[in-house]
Design a protein around this motif. Structure first.
Motif, PDB file in Angstrom:
ATOM      1  N   ASN A 210       0.481  -0.809   0.119  1.00 61.01           N
ATOM      2  CA  ASN A 210      -0.019  -0.017   0.167  1.00 61.01           C
ATOM      3  C   ASN A 210       1.175   1.283  -0.408  1.00 61.01           C
ATOM      4  OD1 ASN A 210      -1.941  -1.237   0.079  1.00 61.01           O
ATOM      5  ND2 ASN A 210      -1.975  -1.403   2.238  1.00 61.01           N
ATOM      6  N   PHE A 211       1.614   1.567   0.702  1.00 60.33           N
ATOM      7  CA  PHE A 211       2.933   2.112   0.755  1.00 60.33           C
ATOM      8  C   PHE A 211       3.376   3.021  -0.653  1.00 60.33           C
ATOM      9  CE2 PHE A 211       6.884   4.480   1.361  1.00 60.33           C
ATOM     10  CZ  PHE A 211       7.487   5.163   1.849  1.00 60.33           C
ATOM     11  N   TYR A 212       4.144   1.587  -1.581  1.00 61.26           N
ATOM     12  CA  TYR A 212       4.360   2.116  -2.552  1.00 61.26           C
ATOM     13  C   TYR A 212       3.462   2.654  -3.302  1.00 61.26           C
ATOM     14  CZ  TYR A 212       8.941   0.555  -0.035  1.00 61.26           C
ATOM     15  OH  TYR A 212      10.665   0.984   0.330  1.00 61.26           O
ATOM     16  N   ASN A 213       2.202   1.431  -3.681  1.00 58.03           N
ATOM     17  CA  ASN A 213       1.607   2.015  -4.825  1.00 58.03           C
ATOM     18  C   ASN A 213       1.070   3.530  -4.215  1.00 58.03           C
ATOM     19  OD1 ASN A 213       1.793  -0.568  -5.965  1.00 58.03           O
ATOM     20  ND2 ASN A 213      -0.142  -1.613  -4.197  1.00 58.03           N
ATOM     21  N   VAL A 214       1.248   4.005  -3.089  1.00 55.98           N
ATOM     22  CA  VAL A 214       0.493   5.122  -2.723  1.00 55.98           C
ATOM     23  C   VAL A 214       1.564   6.006  -3.252  1.00 55.98           C
ATOM     24  CG1 VAL A 214      -0.025   6.878  -0.824  1.00 55.98           C
ATOM     25  CG2 VAL A 214      -1.595   4.506  -1.059  1.00 55.98           C
ATOM     26  N   LEU A 215       2.858   5.781  -2.968  1.00 56.73           N
ATOM     27  CA  LEU A 215       4.198   6.593  -3.324  1.00 56.73           C
ATOM     28  C   LEU A 215       3.932   6.921  -4.738  1.00 56.73           C
ATOM     29  CD1 LEU A 215       6.789   8.335  -2.486  1.00 56.73           C
ATOM     30  CD2 LEU A 215       7.511   5.484  -2.979  1.00 56.73           C
ATOM     31  N   ARG A 216       3.971   6.000  -4.838  1.00 57.10           N
ATOM     32  CA  ARG A 216       4.134   5.753  -6.709  1.00 57.10           C
ATOM     33  C   ARG A 216       2.772   7.040  -7.087  1.00 57.10           C
ATOM     34  NH1 ARG A 216       4.423   0.616 -10.177  1.00 57.10           N
ATOM     35  NH2 ARG A 216       2.872   0.095  -8.155  1.00 57.10           N
ATOM     36  N   GLU A 217       1.887   6.896  -6.619  1.00 59.24           N
ATOM     37  CA  GLU A 217       0.462   7.948  -6.649  1.00 59.24           C
ATOM     38  C   GLU A 217       0.908   9.010  -7.141  1.00 59.24           C
ATOM     39  OE1 GLU A 217      -3.492   8.427  -5.475  1.00 59.24           O
ATOM     40  OE2 GLU A 217      -3.310   6.887  -5.205  1.00 59.24           O
ATOM     41  N   VAL A 218       1.133   9.432  -5.704  1.00 60.47           N
ATOM     42  CA  VAL A 218       1.288  10.657  -5.252  1.00 60.47           C
ATOM     43  C   VAL A 218       2.622  11.725  -6.619  1.00 60.47           C
ATOM     44  CG1 VAL A 218       2.035  12.159  -3.084  1.00 60.47           C
ATOM     45  CG2 VAL A 218       0.291   9.847  -3.199  1.00 60.47           C
ATOM     46  N   SER A 219       4.032  10.750  -5.949  1.00 65.65           N
ATOM     47  CA  SER A 219       4.840  11.445  -6.450  1.00 65.65           C
ATOM     48  C   SER A 219       4.605  11.424  -7.924  1.00 65.65           C
ATOM     49  CB  SER A 219       6.014  10.788  -6.246  1.00 65.65           C
ATOM     50  OG  SER A 219       5.640   8.940  -6.558  1.00 65.65           O
ATOM     51  N   LEU A 220       4.036  10.323  -9.032  1.00 60.28           N
ATOM     52  CA  LEU A 220       4.184  10.472 -10.222  1.00 60.28           C
ATOM     53  C   LEU A 220       2.739  12.062 -10.436  1.00 60.28           C
ATOM     54  CD1 LEU A 220       3.762   7.155 -11.938  1.00 60.28           C
ATOM     55  CD2 LEU A 220       6.112   8.777 -11.874  1.00 60.28           C
ATOM     56  N   ASP A 221       1.733  11.895  -9.815  1.00 64.07           N
ATOM     57  CA  ASP A 221       1.236  13.116  -9.912  1.00 64.07           C
ATOM     58  C   ASP A 221       2.076  14.399  -9.671  1.00 64.07           C
ATOM     59  OD1 ASP A 221      -0.949  11.502 -10.781  1.00 64.07           O
ATOM     60  OD2 ASP A 221      -1.795  11.716  -9.411  1.00 64.07           O
ATOM     61  N   LEU A 222       2.716  14.887  -8.438  1.00 61.39           N
ATOM     62  CA  LEU A 222       2.627  15.856  -8.086  1.00 61.39           C
ATOM     63  C   LEU A 222       4.300  16.376  -9.028  1.00 61.39           C
ATOM     64  CD1 LEU A 222       3.382  15.348  -4.043  1.00 61.39           C
ATOM     65  CD2 LEU A 222       1.813  17.646  -5.434  1.00 61.39           C
ATOM     66  N   ILE A 223       5.255  15.244  -9.514  1.00 63.42           N
ATOM     67  CA  ILE A 223       6.134  15.463 -10.213  1.00 63.42           C
ATOM     68  C   ILE A 223       5.859  16.322 -11.133  1.00 63.42           C
ATOM     69  CG2 ILE A 223       7.751  14.149  -9.250  1.00 63.42           C
ATOM     70  CD1 ILE A 223       8.173  12.301 -11.628  1.00 63.42           C
ATOM     71  N   LYS A 224       4.707  16.284 -12.164  1.00 59.92           N
ATOM     72  CA  LYS A 224       4.533  16.736 -13.421  1.00 59.92           C
ATOM     73  C   LYS A 224       3.753  17.788 -13.325  1.00 59.92           C
ATOM     74  CE  LYS A 224       3.463  12.435 -14.488  1.00 59.92           C
ATOM     75  NZ  LYS A 224       2.487  10.907 -15.362  1.00 59.92           N
ATOM     76  N   THR A 225       3.111  18.624 -12.341  1.00 62.51           N
ATOM     77  CA  THR A 225       2.874  19.847 -11.737  1.00 62.51           C
ATOM     78  C   THR A 225       3.470  20.937 -12.267  1.00 62.51           C
ATOM     79  OG1 THR A 225       2.907  19.899  -9.562  1.00 62.51           O
ATOM     80  CG2 THR A 225       0.748  18.969  -9.503  1.00 62.51           C
ATOM     81  N   ASN A 226       2.930  22.129 -12.807  1.00 61.31           N
ATOM     82  CA  ASN A 226       3.444  23.252 -13.158  1.00 61.31           C
ATOM     83  C   ASN A 226       4.453  24.112 -12.115  1.00 61.31           C
ATOM     84  OD1 ASN A 226       2.881  23.028 -15.521  1.00 61.31           O
ATOM     85  ND2 ASN A 226       1.413  24.600 -14.614  1.00 61.31           N
ATOM     86  N   TYR A 227       3.900  23.612 -10.826  1.00 63.13           N
ATOM     87  CA  TYR A 227       5.064  24.357 -10.112  1.00 63.13           C
ATOM     88  C   TYR A 227       6.954  23.205 -10.032  1.00 63.13           C
ATOM     89  CZ  TYR A 227       7.152  26.231  -5.415  1.00 63.13           C
ATOM     90  OH  TYR A 227       7.400  26.023  -4.099  1.00 63.13           O
ATOM     91  N   TYR A 228       6.588  22.435 -10.444  1.00 65.52           N
ATOM     92  CA  TYR A 228       7.525  21.774 -10.224  1.00 65.52           C
ATOM     93  C   TYR A 228       8.751  21.001 -11.210  1.00 65.52           C
ATOM     94  CZ  TYR A 228       6.307  20.507  -5.482  1.00 65.52           C
ATOM     95  OH  TYR A 228       5.854  20.543  -3.923  1.00 65.52           O
ATOM     96  N   LYS A 229       8.076  21.739 -12.820  1.00 67.46           N
ATOM     97  CA  LYS A 229       8.654  21.996 -14.207  1.00 67.46           C
ATOM     98  C   LYS A 229       9.511  22.116 -13.987  1.00 67.46           C
ATOM     99  CE  LYS A 229       5.565  20.354 -17.024  1.00 67.46           C
ATOM    100  NZ  LYS A 229       4.342  20.943 -17.079  1.00 67.46           N
TER     101      LYS A 229
END
Length: 198
Positions: A151-170
């Motif tokens: 669960n931890f690693y699946n949530v880590l994947r979901e959260v991090s892949l969503d966040l790194i694509k946001t404009n702020y982190y470009k």
């Protein structure tokens, strides 16, 4: 005969004294985890533990809530510490981020946001490991944990892949990062599965 009776009374007195002092010492014994601020336990599935302490006032129930909410913040730091070194590799930190103060700040914000999101998404799976109340010093100790499981690693994947694509982190985006995160998660999922099958 009088001497034997005195001897028996003395034995009974010593026995009662020993038992009562044993009971009192058990009651006052502070759990060892109260002095461990945080620890990651190795095993088939790793587990991160956090201990926190707060004052007992104004009430014990409010102290418990405060203790557990503060402990969750410490758990975020454990998650951050667990993933940060790997994420530095994924983003080629030493060459592309470290030389630039603004990028370092953004990377740190990203790590904080990832760990905060993970705690929020897994909050119902955090385990309350213990509560200890030291009435003499008006302090309440609490301990919680998180499993670094599938669960931890699946949530880590979901959260991090969503966040790194946001404009702020470009500004710190690295094209290889999503693939490296996917590989990192898959390696850990396989390790957990292999550990369970042993």
């Amino acid at each position: 005969m009088g001497y034997e009776r005195k001897k028996d009374k003395m034995r009974i007195f010593l026995y009662i004294f020993f038992i009562s002092s044993l009971i009192l010492s058990c009651e006052k014994r502070v759990p060892l985890w109260t002095v461990q601020e945080y620890i990651i336990e190795q095993g088939k599935t790793e587990k991160g533990y956090v201990s926190e302490s707060v004052g007992l006032r104004p009430s014990e129930s409010l102290a418990q809530l405060k203790c557990f909410s503060q402990a969750k913040i410490k758990l975020q730091n454990i998650i951050r510490g667990k993933i940060e070194e790997d994420f530095k590799e994924f983003f080629n930190y030493s060459k592309e981020i470290e030389p630039y103060r603004e990028k370092v700040k953004i990377f740190r914000e990203m790590m904080k946001e990832i760990s905060t999101e993970i705690i929020q998404k897994l909050s119902d799976q955090l385990e309350q490991e213990g509560i200890y109340v030291d009435r003499e010093n008006s302090v309440l100790f609490c301990r919680i944990s998180i499993k670094f499981d599938e669960n931890f690693y699946n949530v880590l994947r979901e959260v991090s892949l969503d966040l790194i694509k946001t404009n702020y982190y470009k500004q710190i985006y690295n094209e290889d990062a999503p693939k490296k995160i996917e590989e990192y998660v898959e390696i850990n999922l396989k390790r957990i599965k292999a550990g369970r099958n042993q």
